[in-house]
Design an enzyme around this catalytic site. Structure first.
Site, mmCIF file in Angstrom:
data_model
loop_
_atom_site.group_PDB
_atom_site.id
_atom_site.type_symbol
_atom_site.label_atom_id
_atom_site.label_comp_id
_atom_site.label_asym_id
_atom_site.label_seq_id
_atom_site.Cartn_x
_atom_site.Cartn_y
_atom_site.Cartn_z
ATOM 1 N N LYS A 34 51.611 54.011 34.278
ATOM 2 C CA LYS A 34 50.354 53.261 34.162
ATOM 3 C C LYS A 34 49.187 54.172 33.799
ATOM 4 O O LYS A 34 48.315 53.788 33.029
ATOM 5 C CB LYS A 34 50.046 52.500 35.455
ATOM 6 C CG LYS A 34 50.944 51.288 35.658
ATOM 7 C CD LYS A 34 50.422 50.379 36.764
ATOM 8 C CE LYS A 34 51.316 49.140 36.891
ATOM 9 N NZ LYS A 34 50.952 48.316 38.053
ATOM 10 N N LYS A 52 61.470 43.134 29.668
ATOM 11 C CA LYS A 52 61.215 42.222 30.779
ATOM 12 C C LYS A 52 60.067 41.278 30.428
ATOM 13 O O LYS A 52 59.091 41.710 29.828
ATOM 14 C CB LYS A 52 60.789 43.098 31.964
ATOM 15 C CG LYS A 52 61.232 42.665 33.306
ATOM 16 C CD LYS A 52 60.672 43.613 34.358
ATOM 17 C CE LYS A 52 59.184 43.395 34.575
ATOM 18 N NZ LYS A 52 58.695 43.773 35.902
ATOM 19 N N LYS A 105 53.324 39.824 32.109
ATOM 20 C CA LYS A 105 52.005 39.304 31.730
ATOM 21 C C LYS A 105 51.393 40.141 30.613
ATOM 22 O O LYS A 105 50.543 39.681 29.894
ATOM 23 C CB LYS A 105 51.074 39.240 32.932
ATOM 24 C CG LYS A 105 50.876 40.577 33.600
ATOM 25 C CD LYS A 105 50.026 40.459 34.837
ATOM 26 C CE LYS A 105 50.021 41.762 35.601
ATOM 27 N NZ LYS A 105 51.020 41.852 36.642
#
Ligand code: ADP
Ligand code: NA
Length: 330
Positions: A114, A197, A200
């Site tokens: 991230k 996957k 969002k």
């Protein structure tokens, strides 16, 4: 006999949850709440580790809680609450920060991923200490089992290490929890890019099914799902990821094992498969969407349910925190 305690949560970082969250988390939470003493949280304190618009965050937090309930999480069976309503999460996280090694925290792969995406200068220290907040979430409730996706395995491992470390330094205090990793068949992939996957943060909106999307739009996305150039309907994650994903979704909603579905589609085409998946998804999600909108239409009732959950969570969490503070000399 007292039931085994479990803890799980989702970040309110979008207004609508998606089909992966629904099959991979909410459906399982709903099933677990009868046999377990379940604590489910909307983890808004985790969400602010990435920049959020305040009004949007508040709305997303309420919408996420409403979707938990609409999906079948029953506030009278489970403890359902908003993380920031219970101050002990931040308080215990601070204590855990002080027993976590800097190197140990630096090895968390989710932080590495991230922060690489956000950029080293943009990434916050909050993102770095996220795993210790997650450890606090779990340890405050003496959760024995943590149902999570595979991507959270390392964080639960850290939680176990911190619990054991605290116990050995300060005396037996925490339950050392175990991860319960969700099965591969509960993992849902992007409809346009079926090796990634469903998330969002999907590259293409057409690959993502949102619980609060209009049913017509949902059906259209499923009918446009990427498959392959063969005609055979069988599960093969490597060679046929798109078809396999559609079979997984249909299996989750019909309860029919994928192997039996393969048999029932013999001699049929991809159009038939997509049609059945679209029908099943729309039938499942339509009432979830309607119930969510109903809950959001009655803010006082949603507030009441969340206040009951916060009070129940608070009473457990404050007891654990008091024990911790006593042990460390506060
Ligand atoms: P996202 O990947 O969209 O950011 P989160 O990481 O917030 O979703 O996931 C919250 C919960 O939903 C976790 O329990 C996670 O395992 C589950 N989940 C998320 N995406 C999927 C997916 N594609 N398939 C199955 N479960 C998923
Ligand atoms: Na994620």
């Amino acid at each position: 006999m007292t039931k085994t305690r479990i803890f799980s949560g989702i970040q309110p970082s979008a207004g609508s949850l998606h089909l992966g969250n629904y099959i991979g988390a909410l459906m399982q939470w709903r099933d677990l709440q009868d046999d377990y003493d379940a604590v489910y949280s909307v983890v808004d304190m985790h969400a602010i580790t990435a920049p959020q618009d305040p009004a949007e965050l508040r709305a997303n937090t309420r919408a996420t809680a409403a979707q938990y309930i609409a999906a079948g999480v029953d506030p009278s069976k489970s403890t359902l609450f908003i993380q920031s309503h219970v101050p002990a999460h931040a308080q215990l996280a601070w204590v855990l920060n002080t027993i976590t090694g800097f190197g140990e925290a630096s090895r968390m792969t989710q932080f590495k991923d991230k922060s690489a995406r956000q950029g080293a200068e943009a990434a916050s220290v909050g993102l770095f200490t996220y795993p210790m907040l997650m450890a606090a979430d779990i340890l405050l409730y003496d959760a024995q089992v943590v149902p999570v996706g595979d991507d959270q395995r390392q964080h639960v491992e850290l939680t176990r290490d911190l619990a054991a470390r605290f116990n050995s330094r300060f005396g037996d205090t925490f339950v050392v929890p175990e991860a319960r990793i969700l099965s591969e068949t509960a993992r849902i992939y992007d409809l346009q890019d079926p090796t990634s996957k469903m998330s969002k943060s999907a590259a293409s909106d057409n690959g993502l099914i949102r619980l609060l999307d209009d049913p017509k739009r949902t059906a259209k996305k499923i009918r446009s799902a990427v498959t392959d150039t063969e005609r055979e309907i069988r599960a093969d994650r490597q060679a046929k990821p798109g078809v396999t994903n559609l079979l997984s979704i249909l299996s989750a909603f019909t309860g029919t094992p994928v192997s039996a579905l393969e048999g029932s589609f013999q001699g049929k085409g991809y159009g038939d498969l997509k049609g059945e998946v679209a029908d099943a998804v729309v039938a499942e999600l339509e009432p979830v969407r309607a119930r969510t909108l109903e809950l959001l239409d009655d803010p006082a009732e949603l507030d009441r349910l969340l206040a009951v959950g916060a009070e129940r969570a608070e009473s457990i969490a404050s007891e654990t925190l008091a024990k911790v503070y006593e042990r460390i000399g506060f």
